[in-house]
Design a protein around this motif. Structure first.
Motif, PDB file in Angstrom:
ATOM      1  N   GLU A  99       0.818  -1.221   0.000  1.00 13.74           N
ATOM      2  CA  GLU A  99       0.000   0.000   0.000  1.00 13.74           C
ATOM      3  C   GLU A  99       0.855   1.277   0.000  1.00 13.74           C
ATOM      4  O   GLU A  99       0.575   2.190  -0.802  1.00 13.74           O
ATOM      5  CB  GLU A  99      -0.957  -0.025   1.190  1.00 13.74           C
ATOM      6  CG  GLU A  99      -2.047   1.021   1.133  1.00 13.74           C
ATOM      7  CD  GLU A  99      -3.099   0.760   2.200  1.00 13.74           C
ATOM      8  OE1 GLU A  99      -3.953  -0.123   1.970  1.00 13.74           O
ATOM      9  OE2 GLU A  99      -3.031   1.401   3.256  1.00 13.74           O
ATOM     10  N   PRO A 100       1.881   1.382   0.856  1.00 11.44           N
ATOM     11  CA  PRO A 100       2.689   2.615   0.799  1.00 11.44           C
ATOM     12  C   PRO A 100       3.347   2.836  -0.567  1.00 11.44           C
ATOM     13  O   PRO A 100       3.391   3.960  -1.067  1.00 11.44           O
ATOM     14  CB  PRO A 100       3.745   2.394   1.894  1.00 11.44           C
ATOM     15  CG  PRO A 100       3.119   1.421   2.837  1.00 11.44           C
ATOM     16  CD  PRO A 100       2.290   0.514   1.979  1.00 11.44           C
ATOM     17  N   ASP A 101       3.840   1.750  -1.185  1.00  6.10           N
ATOM     18  CA  ASP A 101       4.471   1.903  -2.509  1.00  6.10           C
ATOM     19  C   ASP A 101       3.446   2.321  -3.560  1.00  6.10           C
ATOM     20  O   ASP A 101       3.730   3.130  -4.443  1.00  6.10           O
ATOM     21  CB  ASP A 101       5.141   0.588  -2.940  1.00  6.10           C
ATOM     22  CG  ASP A 101       6.430   0.317  -2.176  1.00  6.10           C
ATOM     23  OD1 ASP A 101       6.882   1.238  -1.456  1.00  6.10           O
ATOM     24  OD2 ASP A 101       6.958  -0.794  -2.296  1.00  6.10           O
ATOM     25  N   PHE A 102       2.255   1.737  -3.465  1.00  4.32           N
ATOM     26  CA  PHE A 102       1.167   2.059  -4.399  1.00  4.32           C
ATOM     27  C   PHE A 102       0.828   3.540  -4.283  1.00  4.32           C
ATOM     28  O   PHE A 102       0.701   4.251  -5.289  1.00  4.32           O
ATOM     29  CB  PHE A 102      -0.039   1.181  -4.047  1.00  4.32           C
ATOM     30  CG  PHE A 102      -1.154   1.166  -5.068  1.00  4.32           C
ATOM     31  CD1 PHE A 102      -1.083   0.343  -6.194  1.00  4.32           C
ATOM     32  CD2 PHE A 102      -2.295   1.932  -4.870  1.00  4.32           C
ATOM     33  CE1 PHE A 102      -2.127   0.293  -7.113  1.00  4.32           C
ATOM     34  CE2 PHE A 102      -3.348   1.891  -5.786  1.00  4.32           C
ATOM     35  CZ  PHE A 102      -3.257   1.069  -6.902  1.00  4.32           C
ATOM     36  N   LEU A 103       0.714   4.032  -3.051  1.00  2.00           N
ATOM     37  CA  LEU A 103       0.380   5.444  -2.824  1.00  2.00           C
ATOM     38  C   LEU A 103       1.513   6.361  -3.297  1.00  2.00           C
ATOM     39  O   LEU A 103       1.271   7.411  -3.905  1.00  2.00           O
ATOM     40  CB  LEU A 103       0.075   5.679  -1.341  1.00  2.00           C
ATOM     41  CG  LEU A 103      -1.271   5.096  -0.879  1.00  2.00           C
ATOM     42  CD1 LEU A 103      -1.324   5.003   0.650  1.00  2.00           C
ATOM     43  CD2 LEU A 103      -2.432   5.947  -1.389  1.00  2.00           C
ATOM     44  N   ARG A 104       2.746   5.956  -3.024  1.00  7.44           N
ATOM     45  CA  ARG A 104       3.898   6.769  -3.442  1.00  7.44           C
ATOM     46  C   ARG A 104       3.927   6.900  -4.967  1.00  7.44           C
ATOM     47  O   ARG A 104       4.169   7.984  -5.517  1.00  7.44           O
ATOM     48  CB  ARG A 104       5.194   6.118  -2.946  1.00  7.44           C
ATOM     49  CG  ARG A 104       6.468   6.890  -3.324  1.00  7.44           C
ATOM     50  CD  ARG A 104       7.713   6.069  -2.998  1.00  7.44           C
ATOM     51  NE  ARG A 104       7.769   5.717  -1.581  1.00  7.44           N
ATOM     52  CZ  ARG A 104       8.228   6.528  -0.630  1.00  7.44           C
ATOM     53  NH1 ARG A 104       8.680   7.727  -0.939  1.00  7.44           N
ATOM     54  NH2 ARG A 104       8.237   6.135   0.632  1.00  7.44           N
ATOM     55  N   GLU A 105       3.627   5.788  -5.646  1.00 11.31           N
ATOM     56  CA  GLU A 105       3.645   5.815  -7.104  1.00 11.31           C
ATOM     57  C   GLU A 105       2.502   6.683  -7.649  1.00 11.31           C
ATOM     58  O   GLU A 105       2.660   7.405  -8.634  1.00 11.31           O
ATOM     59  CB  GLU A 105       3.562   4.375  -7.656  1.00 11.31           C
ATOM     60  CG  GLU A 105       3.638   4.255  -9.161  1.00 11.31           C
ATOM     61  CD  GLU A 105       4.942   4.791  -9.780  1.00 11.31           C
ATOM     62  OE1 GLU A 105       5.917   5.026  -9.026  1.00 11.31           O
ATOM     63  OE2 GLU A 105       4.961   4.998 -11.007  1.00 11.31           O
ATOM     64  N   LEU A 106       1.343   6.639  -6.991  1.00 10.36           N
ATOM     65  CA  LEU A 106       0.226   7.506  -7.405  1.00 10.36           C
ATOM     66  C   LEU A 106       0.602   8.980  -7.248  1.00 10.36           C
ATOM     67  O   LEU A 106       0.314   9.803  -8.124  1.00 10.36           O
ATOM     68  CB  LEU A 106      -1.028   7.202  -6.573  1.00 10.36           C
ATOM     69  CG  LEU A 106      -1.784   5.924  -6.941  1.00 10.36           C
ATOM     70  CD1 LEU A 106      -2.866   5.630  -5.903  1.00 10.36           C
ATOM     71  CD2 LEU A 106      -2.399   6.034  -8.334  1.00 10.36           C
ATOM     72  N   ALA A 107       1.266   9.297  -6.126  1.00 10.54           N
ATOM     73  CA  ALA A 107       1.682  10.688  -5.902  1.00 10.54           C
ATOM     74  C   ALA A 107       2.676  11.118  -6.974  1.00 10.54           C
ATOM     75  O   ALA A 107       2.619  12.229  -7.500  1.00 10.54           O
ATOM     76  CB  ALA A 107       2.289  10.825  -4.503  1.00 10.54           C
ATOM     77  N   ARG A 108       3.594  10.207  -7.322  1.00 13.45           N
ATOM     78  CA  ARG A 108       4.623  10.535  -8.315  1.00 13.45           C
ATOM     79  C   ARG A 108       3.980  10.772  -9.690  1.00 13.45           C
ATOM     80  O   ARG A 108       4.318  11.718 -10.394  1.00 13.45           O
ATOM     81  CB  ARG A 108       5.636   9.387  -8.399  1.00 13.45           C
ATOM     82  CG  ARG A 108       6.910   9.738  -9.170  1.00 13.45           C
ATOM     83  CD  ARG A 108       7.794   8.509  -9.393  1.00 13.45           C
ATOM     84  NE  ARG A 108       7.213   7.540 -10.298  1.00 13.45           N
ATOM     85  CZ  ARG A 108       7.163   7.660 -11.629  1.00 13.45           C
ATOM     86  NH1 ARG A 108       7.667   8.735 -12.209  1.00 13.45           N
ATOM     87  NH2 ARG A 108       6.606   6.724 -12.369  1.00 13.45           N
ATOM     88  N   ARG A 109       3.000   9.912 -10.043  1.00 13.34           N
ATOM     89  CA  ARG A 109       2.410  10.032 -11.379  1.00 13.34           C
ATOM     90  C   ARG A 109       1.471  11.215 -11.511  1.00 13.34           C
ATOM     91  O   ARG A 109       1.331  11.785 -12.581  1.00 13.34           O
ATOM     92  CB  ARG A 109       1.617   8.758 -11.718  1.00 13.34           C
ATOM     93  CG  ARG A 109       2.495   7.565 -11.943  1.00 13.34           C
ATOM     94  CD  ARG A 109       1.675   6.400 -12.471  1.00 13.34           C
ATOM     95  NE  ARG A 109       2.539   5.231 -12.620  1.00 13.34           N
ATOM     96  CZ  ARG A 109       2.305   4.234 -13.455  1.00 13.34           C
ATOM     97  NH1 ARG A 109       1.222   4.264 -14.219  1.00 13.34           N
ATOM     98  NH2 ARG A 109       3.137   3.216 -13.531  1.00 13.34           N
ATOM     99  N   THR A 110       0.743  11.544 -10.425  1.00 13.73           N
ATOM    100  CA  THR A 110      -0.344  12.528 -10.546  1.00 13.73           C
ATOM    101  C   THR A 110      -0.029  13.853  -9.870  1.00 13.73           C
ATOM    102  O   THR A 110      -0.727  14.833 -10.112  1.00 13.73           O
ATOM    103  CB  THR A 110      -1.637  11.993  -9.896  1.00 13.73           C
ATOM    104  OG1 THR A 110      -1.434  11.906  -8.473  1.00 13.73           O
ATOM    105  CG2 THR A 110      -2.016  10.627 -10.449  1.00 13.73           C
ATOM    106  N   GLY A 111       0.972  13.868  -8.996  1.00  8.77           N
ATOM    107  CA  GLY A 111       1.246  15.096  -8.251  1.00  8.77           C
ATOM    108  C   GLY A 111       0.293  15.316  -7.089  1.00  8.77           C
ATOM    109  O   GLY A 111       0.309  16.379  -6.469  1.00  8.77           O
ATOM    110  N   CYS A 112      -0.554  14.314  -6.795  1.00  6.79           N
ATOM    111  CA  CYS A 112      -1.470  14.486  -5.664  1.00  6.79           C
ATOM    112  C   CYS A 112      -0.689  14.381  -4.348  1.00  6.79           C
ATOM    113  O   CYS A 112       0.404  13.822  -4.303  1.00  6.79           O
ATOM    114  CB  CYS A 112      -2.603  13.453  -5.691  1.00  6.79           C
ATOM    115  SG  CYS A 112      -2.129  11.788  -5.215  1.00  6.79           S
ATOM    116  N   GLY A 113      -1.258  14.952  -3.290  1.00  4.29           N
ATOM    117  CA  GLY A 113      -0.684  14.820  -1.963  1.00  4.29           C
ATOM    118  C   GLY A 113      -1.327  13.651  -1.224  1.00  4.29           C
ATOM    119  O   GLY A 113      -2.179  12.942  -1.769  1.00  4.29           O
TER     120      GLY A 113
END
Lengths: 252, 288
Positions: B161-175
């Motif tokens: 889950e943390p890696d999944f969230l980190r990758e989402l932040a990297r791709r989308t710029g979301c916080g």
């Protein structure tokens, strides 16, 4: 993934079925009743939403029976939007067809009244019309004026003492409901819906205004129901309820 | 709206999840609460008391809009009408923050009113990233994404889950909205180490922290099963996990969530004061 959410959703609503395959508990075992956490949350949150919107209906049938009725409803009619304040629009109609409550013949109308109160509560704001402007109109122009009604105004017609039943369940020290049909006018003078029991002539009057008729037309229509209809008396609850929000003056 | 342009960010201070029964208390003396969070869907009516209260509150403190119904983790397209309603609310209110969940709740037109879990795979990663892009474009602002509380896992997951969230932040710029209670609940339920989860989390992206109460149950095998009920005080080990988190993130906006069996204001205020204390005792060296 689509198949995953298909099976998850199906299992949420079919309490007899096993949880979907491929769910784990983090200890190397199948998820088992852990799936029930989601099943319970979905059911109880939707039942709670209905109970919040239809409190008198819930009180009338009792907590256990309401959970069963609302549980059946939410499985057949899940919400179609995330706005829970509007969930249950079809609940009164559902009750009308539900054999289990057929003996409570007033129940669908009670739910309809609660639905109307909820609509009034969330309706668009509209400042009331300037009463001085209404009072200053000549009799001719008053007769042809078309009052515009507030978005929060609702009419509920019932063959049952639906206001009395609501009050008996929801307010302290309310008398037992009378044995008569009741029509209810709902207005929202500020933030809370106000209810007034009105006769058939007043219903005809308000319905005419809602259709954009002139005051004269609406008065004629109401007088056909009750020759004693009085315009001044009829305007009372509408003005008190801040339910007239503009006046299109007549052309004379 | 008047003055809300002053609230461009949530303060690194305690906030609470707003409940209408506390309107008078908050209007009179909000201290130590310095910001409020609302559930977006409760303010999508046409008018009346909810919007009037919100209009008033937005004039006295920053507001965070927290969506609970967008179904960002859903496999179908986002509900365009609902996204438009969110955009309207954000245009009207100009909140200091907008957040939503890594979860799904709508399937084939039916809204299930719960935050349901999704497997973490490359396919779900792409879909969720597309949905976040669409939200941020429509709202014309970055969003925060909240980690879920989990009761079960998926055999097909290939990402943590943390890696999944980190990758989402990297791709989308979301916080990120880091719910520390959710971490604790998931860690107990799925036999993980909560502190290791926090340490693996994209902490530099955290714009807000959530705290809430949970209930204790057991599963079929007698193992503890925590339920994210938001119906009681924040548990002591969750406060300890907050300290662990704040020492790594520095001061952040910390929200107390209490959504069922909502208590009187003094009890909520005491929870907010405890969050205030946790923020105050951070060493000065911790980066802000």
């Amino acid at each position: 993934m689509s198949a995953r959410q298909d099976s998850f959703r199906a299992a949420l609503f079919n309490t007899g079925t096993a949880p979907p395959d491929g769910l784990t508990d983090g200890h190397g075992q199948p998820a088992g009743r852990r799936f029930a956490v989601y099943r319970n949350t979905v059911a109880s949150s939707l039942i709670t939403a209905l109970k919040t919107s239809f409190p008198a209906t819930a009180k009338t049938v009792g907590t256990g029976a309401f959970r069963q009725i609302a549980g059946t409803y939410m499985r057949q009619h899940p919400p179609t939007s995330p706005m829970m304040m509007y969930y249950g629009d079809s609940f009164p109609a559902f009750l009308r067809e539900l054999p289990a409550v057929a003996h409570l013949r007033y129940l669908p109308d009670l739910a309809m009244l609660e639905q109307a109160r909820r609509e009034a509560y969330h309706a668009q704001d509209a400042p009331p019309a300037d009463l001085a402007a209404l009072a200053s109109l000549s009799p001719d122009r008053l007769a042809t004026a078309r009052p515009g009604l507030a978005p929060a105004l609702r009419l509920v017609r019932s063959d049952w003492p639906v206001h009395g039943i609501w009050a008996f369940n929801m307010t302290q020290a309310a008398p037992k409901p009378p044995h008569c049909a009741q029509n209810v006018l709902i207005t929202r003078p500020a933030f809370d819906p106000e209810m007034t029991v009105i006769d058939d002539a007043m219903v005809a009057f308000v319905q005419s205004l809602a259709m954009g008729r002139t005051l004269q037309d609406a008065t004629d229509h109401a007088t056909a129901h009750a020759p004693s209809f009085d315009l001044g008396t009829a305007l009372g609850p509408l003005l008190a309820g801040r339910a007239i929000c503009h006046i299109n003056a007549g052309d004379h | 709206m008047r003055d809300t342009h002053l609230h461009k960010h949530l303060p690194s201070a305690p906030g609470i999840g707003y409940k209408p029964q506390h309107f008078a208390d908050i209007s009179h003396d909000p201290n130590p609460v310095q910001w409020l969070e609302i559930h977006a869907e409760n303010y999508m009516g046409a008018g009346g008391r909810p919007l009037a209260q919100l209009r008033h509150l937005a004039e006295i403190m920053p507001i965070s809009v927290h969506g609970v119904g967008l179904s960002i983790g859903g496999d179908g397209p986002l509900d365009r009408d609902h996204l438009d309603r969110l955009a309207r609310l954000c245009r009207w209110l100009n909140p200091a923050s907008f957040s939503e969940h890594l979860a799904w709740s709508t399937h084939e037109g039916a809204f299930l009113n719960d935050l349901l879990p999704l497997p973490y795979t490359n396919a779900t990663l792409m879909r969720v990233a597309d949905h976040i892009d669409q939200v941020q474009e429509t709202l014309a602002r970055p969003m925060l994404l909240e980690n879920p509380s989990s009761y079960l896992g998926f055999a097909e997951s290939t990402w943590s889950e943390p890696d999944f969230l980190r990758e989402l932040a990297r791709r989308t710029g979301c916080g990120m909205l880091l719910d520390v209670n959710n971490v604790f609940v998931s860690a107990v339920n799925l036999d993980m180490d909560a502190r290791a989860y926090i340490d693996a989390f994209p902490l530099d992206q955290v714009g807000e922290i959530h705290l809430g109460g949970h209930d204790e149950d057991t599963d079929d095998f007698g193992a503890p099963l925590l339920i994210d009920s938001h119906g009681r005080e924040v548990a002591d080990p969750v406060w300890a996990l907050l300290d662990h988190t704040l020492h790594r993130t520095g001061p952040r906006p910390v929200l107390i969530e209490w959504d069922t069996d909502v208590p009187d204001w003094p009890i909520l205020r005491a929870e907010a004061q405890r969050a205030r204390t946790a923020l105050d005792r951070l060493p000065a060296a911790v980066p802000a």
